[in-house]
Write a protein that holds these residues in place. Structure first.
Motif, PDB file in Angstrom:
ATOM      1  N   LEU A 108       0.828  -1.208   0.000  1.00 30.49           N
ATOM      2  CA  LEU A 108       0.000   0.000   0.000  1.00 30.49           C
ATOM      3  C   LEU A 108       0.862   1.258   0.000  1.00 30.49           C
ATOM      4  CD1 LEU A 108      -2.834  -1.018   2.474  1.00 30.49           C
ATOM      5  CD2 LEU A 108      -3.011  -0.749   0.004  1.00 30.49           C
ATOM      6  N   GLU A 109       1.983   1.225   0.724  1.00 28.78           N
ATOM      7  CA  GLU A 109       2.885   2.381   0.727  1.00 28.78           C
ATOM      8  C   GLU A 109       3.459   2.621  -0.665  1.00 28.78           C
ATOM      9  OE1 GLU A 109       4.525   2.034   5.321  1.00 28.78           O
ATOM     10  OE2 GLU A 109       5.720   1.279   3.677  1.00 28.78           O
ATOM     11  N   GLY A 110       3.924   1.543  -1.307  1.00 25.77           N
ATOM     12  CA  GLY A 110       4.456   1.694  -2.653  1.00 25.77           C
ATOM     13  C   GLY A 110       3.409   2.143  -3.643  1.00 25.77           C
ATOM     14  N   LEU A 111       2.171   1.730  -3.405  1.00 27.21           N
ATOM     15  CA  LEU A 111       1.069   2.144  -4.274  1.00 27.21           C
ATOM     16  C   LEU A 111       0.912   3.661  -4.272  1.00 27.21           C
ATOM     17  CD1 LEU A 111      -1.061   0.611  -5.977  1.00 27.21           C
ATOM     18  CD2 LEU A 111      -2.609   0.855  -4.054  1.00 27.21           C
ATOM     19  N   ALA A 112       1.100   4.268  -3.100  1.00 31.12           N
ATOM     20  CA  ALA A 112       0.995   5.724  -3.006  1.00 31.12           C
ATOM     21  C   ALA A 112       2.030   6.403  -3.895  1.00 31.12           C
ATOM     22  CB  ALA A 112       1.167   6.168  -1.559  1.00 31.12           C
ATOM     23  N   LEU A 113       3.223   5.827  -3.978  1.00 30.74           N
ATOM     24  CA  LEU A 113       4.259   6.422  -4.822  1.00 30.74           C
ATOM     25  C   LEU A 113       3.949   6.191  -6.302  1.00 30.74           C
ATOM     26  CD1 LEU A 113       8.043   6.326  -4.130  1.00 30.74           C
ATOM     27  CD2 LEU A 113       7.211   5.961  -6.445  1.00 30.74           C
ATOM     28  N   GLY A 114       3.541   4.974  -6.660  1.00 27.42           N
ATOM     29  CA  GLY A 114       3.276   4.666  -8.057  1.00 27.42           C
ATOM     30  C   GLY A 114       2.144   5.470  -8.656  1.00 27.42           C
ATOM     31  N   LEU A 115       1.207   5.929  -7.826  1.00 29.28           N
ATOM     32  CA  LEU A 115       0.066   6.686  -8.323  1.00 29.28           C
ATOM     33  C   LEU A 115       0.381   8.158  -8.555  1.00 29.28           C
ATOM     34  CD1 LEU A 115      -2.716   5.120  -6.074  1.00 29.28           C
ATOM     35  CD2 LEU A 115      -2.453   4.823  -8.541  1.00 29.28           C
ATOM     36  N   GLN A 116       1.548   8.623  -8.093  1.00 33.93           N
ATOM     37  CA  GLN A 116       1.905  10.023  -8.298  1.00 33.93           C
ATOM     38  C   GLN A 116       2.251  10.276  -9.763  1.00 33.93           C
ATOM     39  OE1 GLN A 116       1.523  12.108  -5.621  1.00 33.93           O
ATOM     40  NE2 GLN A 116       0.797  10.207  -4.708  1.00 33.93           N
ATOM     41  N   GLU A 117       2.061  11.517 -10.213  1.00 30.89           N
ATOM     42  CA  GLU A 117       2.312  11.863 -11.614  1.00 30.89           C
ATOM     43  C   GLU A 117       3.567  12.705 -11.790  1.00 30.89           C
ATOM     44  OE1 GLU A 117      -1.212  13.687 -13.115  1.00 30.89           O
ATOM     45  OE2 GLU A 117      -2.124  11.770 -13.631  1.00 30.89           O
ATOM     46  N   GLY A 118       3.706  13.768 -11.022  1.00 26.07           N
ATOM     47  CA  GLY A 118       4.853  14.657 -11.192  1.00 26.07           C
ATOM     48  C   GLY A 118       6.106  14.100 -10.553  1.00 26.07           C
ATOM     49  N   GLU A 119       7.248  14.523 -11.062  1.00 23.68           N
ATOM     50  CA  GLU A 119       8.523  14.054 -10.524  1.00 23.68           C
ATOM     51  C   GLU A 119       8.729  14.522  -9.087  1.00 23.68           C
ATOM     52  OE1 GLU A 119      13.312  14.419 -11.566  1.00 23.68           O
ATOM     53  OE2 GLU A 119      11.789  15.003 -13.039  1.00 23.68           O
ATOM     54  N   GLY A 120       8.337  15.776  -8.803  1.00 18.81           N
ATOM     55  CA  GLY A 120       8.490  16.272  -7.443  1.00 18.81           C
ATOM     56  C   GLY A 120       7.677  15.481  -6.440  1.00 18.81           C
ATOM     57  N   ALA A 121       6.427  15.137  -6.793  1.00 19.16           N
ATOM     58  CA  ALA A 121       5.586  14.344  -5.898  1.00 19.16           C
ATOM     59  C   ALA A 121       6.182  12.968  -5.671  1.00 19.16           C
ATOM     60  CB  ALA A 121       4.177  14.229  -6.483  1.00 19.16           C
TER      61      ALA A 121
END
Length: 317
Positions: free
Chosen positions: A186-199
């Motif tokens: 679930l933690e990794g899912l939060a990262l994979g769903l981001q779009e911008g490089e900064g996020a």
């Protein structure tokens, strides 16, 4: 000359479709984050295998340095959740519902956020219930060793408490690793769903700080449970692979452009944000701030972690 110009224009038109097929924004950052989330926590988890020739005691598992790092990670998690993940999630699911022309009378976004919170809560409590009766006294503790339980030095009149060996260590270790592995997805899912490089970089920073501390504590916990080093290494490898797996799943879901895909992405973002809330408010802050030792440094590091995320958001990296 005109023919040459038209030929160059035709070549340019022929090349332009290939040039338009660019990778989605943030893909390079996600790939780099995936590698870091695999290697650094694994290295931190394997470090106790090289440092300890015999099973470590409780004091080693609850070192002040690990506690201070955990407080800094808590500040980063708090800032990432409240200032980054939550606004993005609410905007994403609102846009998805508008695209489907759905009007709600029920607070669905907040409900999904709560479900992510309760998902991890139930997962941890089920893992604790499956512990042996001899370990019932530890059921109220977090899954990982923290500074909350025995950092108060024993008085001279009372003997220092012994930490009994937990029977059935393999079963308990399996439940522990399973709970943390699903949590890491679930933690990794939060990262994979981001779009911008900064996020992506902000979420990656929060996850790296937290996962490295968790992997180190997990190794100490498993070694203290008398597991053999090869079994400990296998558990650590499984744990380290889960966040990259979540990153990959989130990246695939984020690539969808249809309204239903956007809604699915919004729901997963809400579950992941609920996971971040749980980590911050039920794992890190109560376990670390509930101890008398090093209160001021812990609060300062908590504020420093939050300030770091705030500064990153302010300068828009």
């Amino acid at each position: 000359m005109a023919a040459g110009g038209s030929g160059a224009g035709a070549a340019e038109l022929a090349w332009s479709p290939g040039a338009a097929a660019r990778p989605p924004p943030g893909l390079e950052a996600k790939l780099g984050s995936l590698v870091l989330l695999l290697l650094l926590p694994l290295a931190c988890g394997l470090a106790p295998l090289c440092c300890f020739r015999q099973p470590p005691g409780a004091a080693a598992a609850r070192s002040p340095v690990l506690s201070l790092v955990s407080c800094f990670a808590g500040g980063v998690f708090l800032g990432t959740c409240l200032l980054d993940l939550l606004p993005d999630y609410l905007a994403s699911i609102s846009a998805a519902l508008e695209g489907l022309r759905v009007t709600l009378q029920f607070p669905l976004p907040e409900f999904i956020l709560a479900m992510g919170f309760f998902l991890v809560l139930v997962l941890e409590q089920v893992a604790m219930v499956q512990q042996e009766p001899s370990a019932a006294a530890e059921e109220t503790r977090a899954l990982l060793p923290t500074t909350a339980s025995i950092q108060t030095p024993p008085s001279s009149s009372s003997p220092s408490p012994r930490v009994p060996a937990v029977p059935g260590g393999a079963m308990r270790a399996g439940l522990l690793v399973l709970a943390l592995a699903l949590h890491a997805v679930l933690e990794g899912l939060a990262l994979g769903l981001q779009e911008g490089e900064g996020a992506v970089l902000r979420v990656c920073l929060a996850l790296l700080l937290h996962k490295c501390a968790v992997a180190f504590s997990l190794a100490l916990k498993l070694l203290g449970g008398r597991l053999r080093p090869p079994a400990v290494a296998a558990c650590l490898l499984l744990f380290a692979m889960m966040s990259p797996l979540g990153v990959g799943l989130g990246t695939v879901v984020a690539a969808g452009a249809g309204p239903r895909q956007r809604l699915c992405r919004g729901v997963l973002e809400g579950l992941a944000a609920g996971t971040f809330l749980y980590i911050t408010f039920l794992e890190i802050l109560p376990q670390e701030l509930g101890v008398a030792q090093h209160r001021v440094p812990k609060v300062l590091l908590l504020l420093a972690g939050f300030a770091l995320v705030t500064g990153i958001l302010f300068i828009k990296i």
